[in-house]
Design a protein around this motif. Structure first.
Motif, short mmCIF file in Angstrom:
data_model
loop_
_atom_site.label_atom_id
_atom_site.label_comp_id
_atom_site.label_asym_id
_atom_site.label_seq_id
_atom_site.Cartn_x
_atom_site.Cartn_y
_atom_site.Cartn_z
N ASP A 1 23.49 -7.73 -19.84
CA ASP A 1 23.39 -7.37 -21.17
C ASP A 1 24.89 -7.93 -22.00
OD1 ASP A 1 22.26 -6.08 -23.69
OD2 ASP A 1 24.03 -5.06 -23.28
N GLY A 2 24.69 -8.34 -23.08
CA GLY A 2 25.97 -8.79 -23.75
C GLY A 2 26.82 -9.74 -23.08
N GLU B 1 15.43 -3.13 -22.43
CA GLU B 1 16.74 -2.64 -23.27
C GLU B 1 16.29 -1.15 -23.95
OE1 GLU B 1 18.83 -6.71 -24.21
OE2 GLU B 1 17.32 -6.26 -25.45
N GLU C 1 14.49 -10.00 -17.96
CA GLU C 1 14.82 -10.56 -19.07
C GLU C 1 14.99 -12.37 -18.94
OE1 GLU C 1 17.83 -9.21 -22.43
OE2 GLU C 1 18.84 -10.97 -21.27
N ARG D 1 14.80 -5.93 -26.77
CA ARG D 1 13.77 -5.98 -25.92
C ARG D 1 13.13 -4.64 -25.21
NH1 ARG D 1 16.60 -11.27 -25.10
NH2 ARG D 1 18.10 -9.76 -25.52
N ASP E 1 17.71 -5.98 -17.56
CA ASP E 1 18.42 -6.90 -18.16
C ASP E 1 19.58 -7.19 -17.34
OD1 ASP E 1 20.05 -8.22 -19.58
OD2 ASP E 1 20.05 -6.87 -21.62
#
Ligand code: AHG
Ligand code: MN
Ligand code: MN
Length: 283
Positions: free
Chosen positions: A86-87, A227, A64, A223, A83
């Motif tokens: 994430d977050g 994801e 990502e 994505r 990723d």
């Protein structure tokens, strides 16, 4: 595959350490989706790249946080799409974050995914991983070792509703769908991190996580390669469903570009069937 999962365990411990000890601020750069990069996004990406550099089975990496494909080993069999964090914008408010890995054999697209895994960095570090034909397996770290906890199965119908995206930009039928679930007694569970949000639904027996196309983001935000597809695989193998706004399986997605997004809905069978009704796409 065992080597890849072992590498993900090592990565998880390193990223967890970085989250707990390093600067939580932003860099001066953007990623390919036009989002500002945090120093932790970049560091996590680096830790993952370094770890897979010594795994000859890995042909290519797609992150990502990187523009294109990073070629690693000529004789490699797998493309790992990930990723790294994430977050990540939730780290500075001390909420749970995660890493997501999709392991593809051949062209990176839904039907070529052979395994996936995610890591949750919360009060504890946990990993859920799955290979084709098996239930997802749940592990929790203790003193640097990941202990097997259980296999994950979704019930036919759950109680949790995690509706993503800005409500102002939802279409009418999506808003009605979400409201109807609440009217039926569903409880709101949404932290803004898809890893802990989807993890909670998996471990608490079911429900639905949605990230629809919206007026500002018609193709959704999440994505496909790192994801959507990895989580679609986990939800299907747990006995649930994962579809797009046309009711099509997310596992059939064929991204034209590594950073393509898709509207996505992950859940137990009951909630996904309700979604298909609401979207008028019931087969
Ligand atoms: P990332 O931090 O990797 O960019 O991903 C954030 C994602 C996902 O974790 C979450 O479900 C979603 O963004 C939240 O978006 P909204 O704030 O628009 O609901
Ligand atoms: Mn993400
Ligand atoms: Mn990220």
């Amino acid at each position: 595959m065992h080597t890849l999962f072992e590498t993900i365990e090592k990565i998880a411990l390193k990223i967890d350490h970085a989250i707990k000890t390093e600067d939580l601020g932003y860099c001066d750069s953007e990623n390919s989706s036009g989002e500002d990069q945090l120093k932790l996004d970049v560091k996590s990406d680096y830790l993952i790249e370094e770890a897979f550099k010594s795994v000859p089975l890995v042909k290519d990496l797609i992150s990502e946080e990187k523009e294109g494909v990073l070629h690693l080993h000529d004789g490699g069999k797998y493309t790992v799409c990930y990723d790294p964090l994430d977050g990540s914008s939730l780290a500075d408010v001390n909420l749970s974050v995660g890493s997501i890995f999709g392991i593809y054999e051949g062209e990176p697209k839904g039907e070529n995914l052979v395994a996936s895994a995610y890591v949750v960095y919360g009060p504890r570090i946990e990993i859920v991983r799955v290979v084709k034909g098996e239930k997802p397996k749940h592990y929790r770290a203790q003193e640097g070792l990941f202990n097997f906890i259980c296999e994950i199965s979704l019930r036919e119908k759950g109680k949790l509703n995690a509706p993503g995206g800005t409500q102002q930009n939802w279409c009418d039928y999506h808003k009605s769908f979400v409201d109807d679930l609440f009217a039926e007694g569903y409880r709101l569970r949404y932290s803004g991190g898809m890893v802990p949000d989807l993890h909670q639904i998996l471990l608490k027996g079911g429900g639905i996580f949605s990230y629809p196309g919206t007026s500002d983001k018609p193709h959704g935000k999440l994505r496909q390669l790192f994801e959507v597809i990895p989580f679609a695989f986990i939800y299907e193998q747990a006995g649930g469903q994962a579809v797009d706004a046309k009711g099509k399986r997310l596992m059939e997605l064929v991204p034209a570009h590594p950073h393509d997004t898709s509207p996505c809905f992950f859940g137990s069978t009951y909630e996904i069937e309700r979604l298909k009704d609401a979207y008028g796409v019931k087969s």
